[in-house]
Design an enzyme around this catalytic site. Structure first.
Site, PDB file in Angstrom:
ATOM      1  CE  LYS A  91      -5.902   4.371   2.148  1.00 55.89           C
ATOM      2  NZ  LYS A  91      -4.783   5.663   2.665  1.00 55.89           N
ATOM      3  CB  CYS A 105      -0.996   0.017   1.211  1.00 50.14           C
ATOM      4  SG  CYS A 105      -1.927  -1.438   1.168  1.00 50.14           S
ATOM      5  CG  PHE A 129      -0.249  -5.856   4.401  1.00 49.48           C
ATOM      6  CD1 PHE A 129      -0.565  -5.006   5.343  1.00 49.48           C
ATOM      7  CD2 PHE A 129      -0.869  -6.681   3.721  1.00 49.48           C
ATOM      8  CE1 PHE A 129      -1.750  -5.111   5.781  1.00 49.48           C
ATOM      9  CE2 PHE A 129      -2.183  -6.855   4.219  1.00 49.48           C
ATOM     10  CZ  PHE A 129      -2.928  -6.352   5.226  1.00 49.48           C
ATOM     11  CG  HIS A 176      -2.024   4.135   5.506  1.00 51.16           C
ATOM     12  ND1 HIS A 176      -2.085   4.148   4.075  1.00 51.16           N
ATOM     13  CD2 HIS A 176      -2.248   3.084   5.948  1.00 51.16           C
ATOM     14  CE1 HIS A 176      -1.744   3.121   3.611  1.00 51.16           C
ATOM     15  NE2 HIS A 176      -2.302   2.161   4.812  1.00 51.16           N
ATOM     16  CD  GLU A 192      -2.009   7.634   9.300  1.00 49.51           C
ATOM     17  OE1 GLU A 192      -1.468   8.395   8.759  1.00 49.51           O
ATOM     18  OE2 GLU A 192      -2.877   6.886   9.302  1.00 49.51           O
ATOM     19  CG  HIS A 202      -6.655   0.727   1.498  1.00 55.28           C
ATOM     20  ND1 HIS A 202      -5.721   1.615   0.776  1.00 55.28           N
ATOM     21  CD2 HIS A 202      -5.922   0.008   2.306  1.00 55.28           C
ATOM     22  CE1 HIS A 202      -4.401   1.301   1.139  1.00 55.28           C
ATOM     23  NE2 HIS A 202      -4.560   0.430   2.030  1.00 55.28           N
TER      24      HIS A 202
END
Length: 412
Positions: A336, A164, A400, A304, A315, A341
């Site tokens: 998002k 991502c 990831f 994010h 975060e 996403h």
């Protein structure tokens, strides 16, 4: 020699909210949601049935039917968005040194749809019936390659692959190419089309996705105590980066400057972030430092913010740990919540959102944030757009594998 500067002169995207940058921007500010019940394929055997799907995709009117057959869906999104971004920039490659023009487009997964179809054909009809176009379609560098071939761009040409964080890392690589005098123009961003039967199943069995099938518009809920996972989406976000002097000499409309970046690794778990967001905090700190700014100079962060229980908390903690008291003066949001996403495309799409925020001062809301989770007490622009004077803004992408990248954009 003067320090070369990387500036943005064009942008284009493909999203679940539409393809036109101004129109999608208006929808984002209004809190419009692009998440819906998936219609492209049969989800009767899937427990998750919702996603950020781009419905009725025909190449965005940018790609011929013949070429559509030669490109996986993720590369189609990339090519169409690149065409829009280049048109937006006003570049005429007939007047450019093509050896000084490049393409760097990232993707986390690449042509998974082509992989699925090719494997099914091999099982059903035998290996001799697999298409000879399968590899050229599914390879992640197909996005960059096809954009370069379309325009004859013969400079730097690569593809970032960091889950991502791919789109964000691609943009960093493009900035480096400009600043280190390896290119005058780089088309960059991210593209993804993992909303397929196999892609959905993979994230579903990881229990990473929201299961609000009966209420897709309210499924993505960053920082809300009732969040239960992210929404798998598809699309692309592409920007045109140029050397500042090059852009000025051709009279380009300069939209923003990328003044800093930071990249780190969690070096921990393959999917789970550190609960304090240590790696994310270090990436943000490095981005601010490389921009030669103080932490207090940053006033907006496009987070994010995926709507996962662990990721949002990490975060949130990362921002607090780095910015201290200034964290409570920042505006943060997660777009998002409306788009879902886009995995490796997120960095490109959210770069455009950050640029638009800098240009207009308008900040889209984080929708569905009705009950902030414990400790989530920052200004997340909950449910209602804000207007602020912004000079410097940040965009975060975390992937990831523990990949973290932060970009700092400034007005110019």
């Amino acid at each position: 020699m003067n320090q070369r500067r990387a500036v943005v002169t064009g942008m284009g995207w493909a999203t679940s909210l539409g393809l036109d940058v101004p129109a999608v921007w208006t929808r984002l500010l209004a809190g419009t949601n692009g998440v819906k019940t998936i219609s492209r394929f049969d989800t009767s055997k899937h427990s998750i049935k919702i996603g950020g799907e781009i419905s009725d995709w025909d190449g965005g009117g940018r790609i011929s039917p013949r070429d559509l057959k030669r490109l996986d869906r993720f590369a189609q999104f990339a090519v169409a968005s690149a065409i829009d971004a280049i048109e937006y920039s006003g570049l005429d490659f007939d007047t450019e040194d093509l050896d000084r023009c490049g393409v760097i487009i990232g993707s986390g997964i690449g042509g998974i749809e082509e992989f699925e179809k090719g494997y099914a054909k091999m099982i059903d009809k035998g290996p001799d019936r697999v298409s000879p176009f399968m590899i050229p379609k599914l390879m992640i560098n197909a996005a960059s390659a096809n954009v370069s071939m379309l325009y004859g761009l013969q400079g730097v040409n690569t593809a970032a692959v960091t889950a991502c964080a791919s789109g964000g890392h691609a943009i960093v690589d493009a900035v480096k190419a400009i600043v280190h005098d390896e290119a005058d123009v780089v088309i960059t961003g991210g593209a993804e089309a993992a909303l397929t039967p196999l892609g959905l199943a993979c994230f579903m069995t990881m229990r990473a996705l929201s299961n609000r099938n009966d209420d897709p518009q309210h499924a993505s809920r960053p920082w809300d105590r009732d969040r239960d996972g992210f929404i798998l989406s598809e699309g692309a976000g592409v920007i045109v980066l140029e050397d500042y002097d090059h852009a000025r000499q051709r009279g380009a409309d300069i939209l923003a400057e990328i003044v800093g970046y930071g990249m780190t690794a969690d070096a921990g778990h393959i999917t789970q972030p550190d609960d304090q967001g240590t790696g994310a905090s270090k990436a943000m700190a490095a981005a601010v430092r490389s921009a030669n700014l103080a932490l207090e100079d940053v006033s907006y962060i496009n987070a994010h913010g995926t709507s996962t229980p662990l990721g949002d908390t990490a975060e949130n903690n990362a921002v607090k740990n780095l910015f201290g008291d200034h964290a409570y003066k920042l505006a943060l949001n997660s777009t998002k919540s409306m788009m879902g996403h886009l995995l490796g495309a997120s960095g490109g799409v959210e770069a455009i959102i950050t640029i638009q925020a800098l240009r207009t001062g308008d900040l889209p809301p984080t929708t569905n944030l009705d009950n902030p989770d414990d400790g989530c007490d920052l200004d997340y622009i909950a449910n209602q757009a804000q207007h602020r004077d912004i000079t410097h803004a940040m965009s975060n992408s975390f992937g990831f594998g523990g990949h973290n990248v932060s970009l700092v954009f400034s007005q110019i």
